[in-house]
Write a protein that holds these residues in place. Structure first.
Motif, PDB file in Angstrom:
ATOM      1  N   GLN A   1      18.456  33.107  -0.016  1.00 36.03           N
ATOM      2  CA  GLN A   1      18.576  32.192  -0.364  1.00 36.03           C
ATOM      3  C   GLN A   1      18.773  30.723  -0.639  1.00 36.03           C
ATOM      4  OE1 GLN A   1      19.147  34.482  -3.587  1.00 36.03           O
ATOM      5  NE2 GLN A   1      17.388  35.911  -3.944  1.00 36.03           N
ATOM      6  N   THR A   2      20.211  30.505  -0.059  1.00 35.40           N
ATOM      7  CA  THR A   2      20.357  30.029   0.472  1.00 35.40           C
ATOM      8  C   THR A   2      19.809  28.493   1.040  1.00 35.40           C
ATOM      9  OG1 THR A   2      22.600  30.945  -0.512  1.00 35.40           O
ATOM     10  CG2 THR A   2      22.827  28.572   0.121  1.00 35.40           C
ATOM     11  N   ALA A   3      19.187  29.027   1.911  1.00 34.55           N
ATOM     12  CA  ALA A   3      18.908  28.477   3.335  1.00 34.55           C
ATOM     13  C   ALA A   3      17.430  27.267   2.563  1.00 34.55           C
ATOM     14  CB  ALA A   3      18.556  29.063   4.650  1.00 34.55           C
ATOM     15  N   ALA A   4      16.879  28.409   2.324  1.00 31.12           N
ATOM     16  CA  ALA A   4      15.583  28.477   2.073  1.00 31.12           C
ATOM     17  C   ALA A   4      16.079  27.458   0.465  1.00 31.12           C
ATOM     18  CB  ALA A   4      14.786  29.119   0.970  1.00 31.12           C
ATOM     19  N   ARG A   5      16.753  27.472  -0.470  1.00 30.95           N
ATOM     20  CA  ARG A   5      16.891  25.961  -1.437  1.00 30.95           C
ATOM     21  C   ARG A   5      17.508  25.383  -0.413  1.00 30.95           C
ATOM     22  NH1 ARG A   5      21.360  27.499  -3.940  1.00 30.95           N
ATOM     23  NH2 ARG A   5      20.744  29.229  -4.328  1.00 30.95           N
ATOM     24  N   ASN A   6      18.681  24.848   0.089  1.00 35.79           N
ATOM     25  CA  ASN A   6      18.809  23.752   1.324  1.00 35.79           C
ATOM     26  C   ASN A   6      17.357  23.171   1.296  1.00 35.79           C
ATOM     27  OD1 ASN A   6      21.463  23.971  -0.362  1.00 35.79           O
ATOM     28  ND2 ASN A   6      22.645  25.247   1.594  1.00 35.79           N
ATOM     29  N   ALA A   7      16.540  23.917   2.377  1.00 35.18           N
ATOM     30  CA  ALA A   7      15.976  23.032   2.404  1.00 35.18           C
ATOM     31  C   ALA A   7      14.593  22.138   2.187  1.00 35.18           C
ATOM     32  CB  ALA A   7      14.880  23.980   3.957  1.00 35.18           C
ATOM     33  N   ALA A   8      14.283  23.153   0.890  1.00 41.10           N
ATOM     34  CA  ALA A   8      13.800  22.410  -0.515  1.00 41.10           C
ATOM     35  C   ALA A   8      14.209  21.225  -0.840  1.00 41.10           C
ATOM     36  CB  ALA A   8      13.026  23.634  -1.407  1.00 41.10           C
TER      37      ALA A   8
END
Length: 100
Positions: free
Chosen positions: A88-95
């Protein structure tokens, strides 16, 4: 001053000891049925022991979870629900990095 130091050391020792017991052995015998999983009854005539109903507290298992272990599980569950996992953290940072 030494009384308070001894009292706090004793409290810390008891707390750490109980935490160690909860981590090694998270379950204990049920106090109601003494670990049998059922209440024992005696027959009227021969006075022999006989199996009764399943214990209502432990539901016939004979063991119950310790309070300290129950609180530890609640704290872990609360922390897990409040902390996002790595995906979830990686997806939020990528977004956040991607241009819109």
């Amino acid at each position: 001053m030494s009384f308070f130091l001894n009292a706090s050391a004793l409290a810390l020792l008891v707390t750490l000891g109980y935490a160690a017991v909860c981590s090694v052995s998270p379950y204990r015998n049920c106090r109601k049925c003494r670990g049998f999983g059922f209440k024992t009854k005696t027959t009227r005539i021969t006075k022999r022991l006989k199996r009764g109903k399943d214990c209502r507290r432990c539901h016939g298992h004979g063991i119950r979870i310790r309070r300290g272990r129950h609180w530890w599980n609640l704290a872990r569950r609360l922390h897990r629900r409040g902390t996002p996992d790595a995906a979830q953290t990686a997806a939020r940072n990528a977004a956040q990095r991607s241009p819109r």
